[in-house]
Design a protein around this motif. Sequence first.
Motif, PDB file in Angstrom:
ATOM      1  N   TYR A  73      -0.547 -18.196  50.434  1.00 15.62           N
ATOM      2  CA  TYR A  73      -1.503 -18.781  49.489  1.00 15.62           C
ATOM      3  C   TYR A  73      -2.897 -18.783  50.085  1.00 15.62           C
ATOM      4  CZ  TYR A  73      -1.469 -22.940  52.473  1.00 15.62           C
ATOM      5  OH  TYR A  73      -1.596 -23.794  53.554  1.00 15.62           O
ATOM      6  N   VAL A  74      -3.864 -19.179  49.262  1.00 14.29           N
ATOM      7  CA  VAL A  74      -5.207 -19.494  49.752  1.00 14.29           C
ATOM      8  C   VAL A  74      -5.590 -20.827  49.135  1.00 14.29           C
ATOM      9  CG1 VAL A  74      -6.346 -18.144  47.925  1.00 14.29           C
ATOM     10  CG2 VAL A  74      -7.594 -18.738  50.002  1.00 14.29           C
ATOM     11  N   SER A  75      -6.021 -21.759  49.961  1.00 12.21           N
ATOM     12  CA  SER A  75      -6.321 -23.122  49.509  1.00 12.21           C
ATOM     13  C   SER A  75      -7.672 -23.170  48.799  1.00 12.21           C
ATOM     14  CB  SER A  75      -6.300 -24.079  50.699  1.00 12.21           C
ATOM     15  OG  SER A  75      -7.238 -23.671  51.669  1.00 12.21           O
ATOM     16  N   TRP A  76      -7.975 -24.335  48.241  1.00  9.33           N
ATOM     17  CA  TRP A  76      -9.230 -24.512  47.504  1.00  9.33           C
ATOM     18  C   TRP A  76     -10.430 -24.230  48.402  1.00  9.33           C
ATOM     19  CZ3 TRP A  76      -9.225 -24.744  42.455  1.00  9.33           C
ATOM     20  CH2 TRP A  76      -8.128 -25.281  41.776  1.00  9.33           C
ATOM     21  N   HIS A  77     -11.331 -23.400  47.911  1.00 10.48           N
ATOM     22  CA  HIS A  77     -12.538 -23.067  48.681  1.00 10.48           C
ATOM     23  C   HIS A  77     -13.543 -22.404  47.740  1.00 10.48           C
ATOM     24  CE1 HIS A  77     -10.657 -19.119  48.448  1.00 10.48           C
ATOM     25  NE2 HIS A  77     -11.819 -18.590  48.824  1.00 10.48           N
ATOM     26  N   SER A  78     -14.741 -22.189  48.239  1.00  5.81           N
ATOM     27  CA  SER A  78     -15.744 -21.381  47.544  1.00  5.81           C
ATOM     28  C   SER A  78     -16.369 -20.434  48.557  1.00  5.81           C
ATOM     29  CB  SER A  78     -16.815 -22.260  46.901  1.00  5.81           C
ATOM     30  OG  SER A  78     -17.475 -23.039  47.885  1.00  5.81           O
ATOM     31  N   ASP A  79     -16.757 -19.260  48.087  1.00  9.29           N
ATOM     32  CA  ASP A  79     -17.400 -18.260  48.945  1.00  9.29           C
ATOM     33  C   ASP A  79     -18.913 -18.430  48.841  1.00  9.29           C
ATOM     34  OD1 ASP A  79     -14.929 -16.931  49.739  1.00  9.29           O
ATOM     35  OD2 ASP A  79     -14.823 -16.246  47.669  1.00  9.29           O
ATOM     36  N   ASP A  80     -19.391 -19.565  49.347  1.00  7.20           N
ATOM     37  CA  ASP A  80     -20.803 -19.922  49.200  1.00  7.20           C
ATOM     38  C   ASP A  80     -21.586 -19.752  50.490  1.00  7.20           C
ATOM     39  OD1 ASP A  80     -19.577 -21.960  50.566  1.00  7.20           O
ATOM     40  OD2 ASP A  80     -20.304 -23.582  49.290  1.00  7.20           O
ATOM     41  N   GLU A  81     -21.115 -18.854  51.358  1.00  8.19           N
ATOM     42  CA  GLU A  81     -21.821 -18.612  52.609  1.00  8.19           C
ATOM     43  C   GLU A  81     -23.223 -18.058  52.350  1.00  8.19           C
ATOM     44  OE1 GLU A  81     -18.794 -17.701  51.943  1.00  8.19           O
ATOM     45  OE2 GLU A  81     -17.466 -18.507  53.503  1.00  8.19           O
ATOM     46  N   VAL A  82     -24.159 -18.388  53.215  1.00  8.32           N
ATOM     47  CA  VAL A  82     -25.549 -17.978  53.056  1.00  8.32           C
ATOM     48  C   VAL A  82     -25.689 -16.464  53.006  1.00  8.32           C
ATOM     49  CG1 VAL A  82     -27.830 -18.019  54.147  1.00  8.32           C
ATOM     50  CG2 VAL A  82     -26.416 -20.079  54.160  1.00  8.32           C
ATOM     51  N   LEU A  83     -24.841 -15.736  53.732  1.00  4.45           N
ATOM     52  CA  LEU A  83     -24.985 -14.284  53.810  1.00  4.45           C
ATOM     53  C   LEU A  83     -24.676 -13.589  52.488  1.00  4.45           C
ATOM     54  CD1 LEU A  83     -21.806 -13.236  54.025  1.00  4.45           C
ATOM     55  CD2 LEU A  83     -22.106 -13.838  56.416  1.00  4.45           C
ATOM     56  N   TYR A  84     -24.131 -14.318  51.493  1.00  6.77           N
ATOM     57  CA  TYR A  84     -23.888 -13.735  50.180  1.00  6.77           C
ATOM     58  C   TYR A  84     -25.003 -14.043  49.185  1.00  6.77           C
ATOM     59  CZ  TYR A  84     -19.083 -13.040  51.824  1.00  6.77           C
ATOM     60  OH  TYR A  84     -17.969 -12.651  52.538  1.00  6.77           O
ATOM     61  N   GLY A  85     -25.949 -14.887  49.555  1.00  9.24           N
ATOM     62  CA  GLY A  85     -27.037 -15.244  48.659  1.00  9.24           C
ATOM     63  C   GLY A  85     -26.688 -16.402  47.749  1.00  9.24           C
ATOM     64  N   LEU A  86     -27.635 -16.790  46.885  1.00 10.40           N
ATOM     65  CA  LEU A  86     -27.472 -17.968  46.036  1.00 10.40           C
ATOM     66  C   LEU A  86     -26.535 -17.726  44.847  1.00 10.40           C
ATOM     67  CD1 LEU A  86     -31.158 -19.298  45.900  1.00 10.40           C
ATOM     68  CD2 LEU A  86     -29.239 -20.235  47.213  1.00 10.40           C
ATOM     69  N   THR A  87     -26.547 -16.514  44.313  1.00 10.62           N
ATOM     70  CA  THR A  87     -25.744 -16.205  43.123  1.00 10.62           C
ATOM     71  C   THR A  87     -24.927 -14.935  43.366  1.00 10.62           C
ATOM     72  OG1 THR A  87     -27.620 -15.012  42.155  1.00 10.62           O
ATOM     73  CG2 THR A  87     -27.333 -17.337  41.524  1.00 10.62           C
ATOM     74  N   PRO A  88     -23.961 -14.982  44.264  1.00 11.01           N
ATOM     75  CA  PRO A  88     -23.205 -13.770  44.585  1.00 11.01           C
ATOM     76  C   PRO A  88     -22.281 -13.338  43.452  1.00 11.01           C
ATOM     77  CG  PRO A  88     -22.202 -15.655  45.644  1.00 11.01           C
ATOM     78  CD  PRO A  88     -23.486 -16.146  45.027  1.00 11.01           C
ATOM     79  N   GLU A  89     -22.115 -12.049  43.331  1.00 10.93           N
ATOM     80  CA  GLU A  89     -21.110 -11.476  42.433  1.00 10.93           C
ATOM     81  C   GLU A  89     -19.932 -11.039  43.293  1.00 10.93           C
ATOM     82  OE1 GLU A  89     -21.133  -8.434  38.723  1.00 10.93           O
ATOM     83  OE2 GLU A  89     -21.860  -7.595  40.603  1.00 10.93           O
ATOM     84  N   ILE A  90     -18.731 -11.504  42.952  1.00 13.20           N
ATOM     85  CA  ILE A  90     -17.523 -11.154  43.699  1.00 13.20           C
ATOM     86  C   ILE A  90     -16.511 -10.592  42.721  1.00 13.20           C
ATOM     87  CG2 ILE A  90     -15.637 -12.024  45.129  1.00 13.20           C
ATOM     88  CD1 ILE A  90     -17.514 -14.143  46.203  1.00 13.20           C
ATOM     89  N   ALA A  91     -16.105  -9.344  42.950  1.00 17.56           N
ATOM     90  CA  ALA A  91     -15.162  -8.664  42.067  1.00 17.56           C
ATOM     91  C   ALA A  91     -13.799  -8.586  42.741  1.00 17.56           C
ATOM     92  CB  ALA A  91     -15.672  -7.267  41.723  1.00 17.56           C
ATOM     93  N   SER A  92     -12.778  -9.048  42.046  1.00 23.14           N
ATOM     94  CA  SER A  92     -11.429  -9.137  42.594  1.00 23.14           C
ATOM     95  C   SER A  92     -10.481  -8.206  41.843  1.00 23.14           C
ATOM     96  CB  SER A  92     -10.947 -10.592  42.495  1.00 23.14           C
ATOM     97  OG  SER A  92      -9.594 -10.704  42.833  1.00 23.14           O
TER      98      SER A  92
END
Length: 249
Positions: free
Chosen positions: A146-165
């Motif tokens: 599994y992967v637990s609750w989290h957000s990919d809000d690291e600074v290196l992705y910027g303020l409004t990152p687009e993540i395609a899964s």
Amino acid sequence: MNSLRLKLKAKSGPEPSTSKPFEFDPCESAKKGKSFDLGHGSEVFHVPRFLPADRSWAWFDYINKHIPWSRPTLRIFGRHLVQPRDSCYIAADGLPAISYNGHTPRAYSWDDFPPLKDILDTVHKALPGSRFNSLVLNRYDGNNDYVSWHSDDEVLYGLTPEIASVTFGCEREFLLRKKPSKMSPASNDEPKSKRLRKSHDPDQHSFVLKHGSLLVMRGYTQRDWLHSVPKRAKPMSIRINLTFRRVLP
């Protein structure tokens, strides 16, 4: 579990050829998707049947066999725990390293795995204007991964990152939960299980990510929302998930 893997293997096809032309139009597939406005600049775009099944099984076989999977030890709240899934990281040359929970994964090159570049090209065709340069791969080897609750809000992705899964193999549930508001601390006192049981809750969303599907998180989704892939009680076969991201140079 062995019988499930045999069934999964029986559905699989030959390894993909990196020179084989696309047999479908990613742009047309993306037109079948649906956008979900989460409010305040957050959006999710979901295409349940994005990739053709035969091509998806071929890519599944290649990724499952040839990716150098690892299951690192993480430091979480002062404890050292083995990550509950396999992972691998791909990145363009010259990008800064990523790090999470005390772990800095080795960055492999796109040139090491040509089929991954084919999938990246397919995603770029479906999402005009996207410029992904890195990829986090996860392999869930059964229902207990599994992967637990989290957000990919690291600074290196910027303020409004687009993540395609992109998902291959066994379907799994993907959950979204709005982050607690700093203006209403009482919401933090409500048991997590109770919050998840609420029906038609605008602060909770669930997607079943099927084989060959695409899900895209955009805007302020990482700032305002958490996501997870929970454990499941019933036995499940392997699920492989590719999350394409843009790391700022």
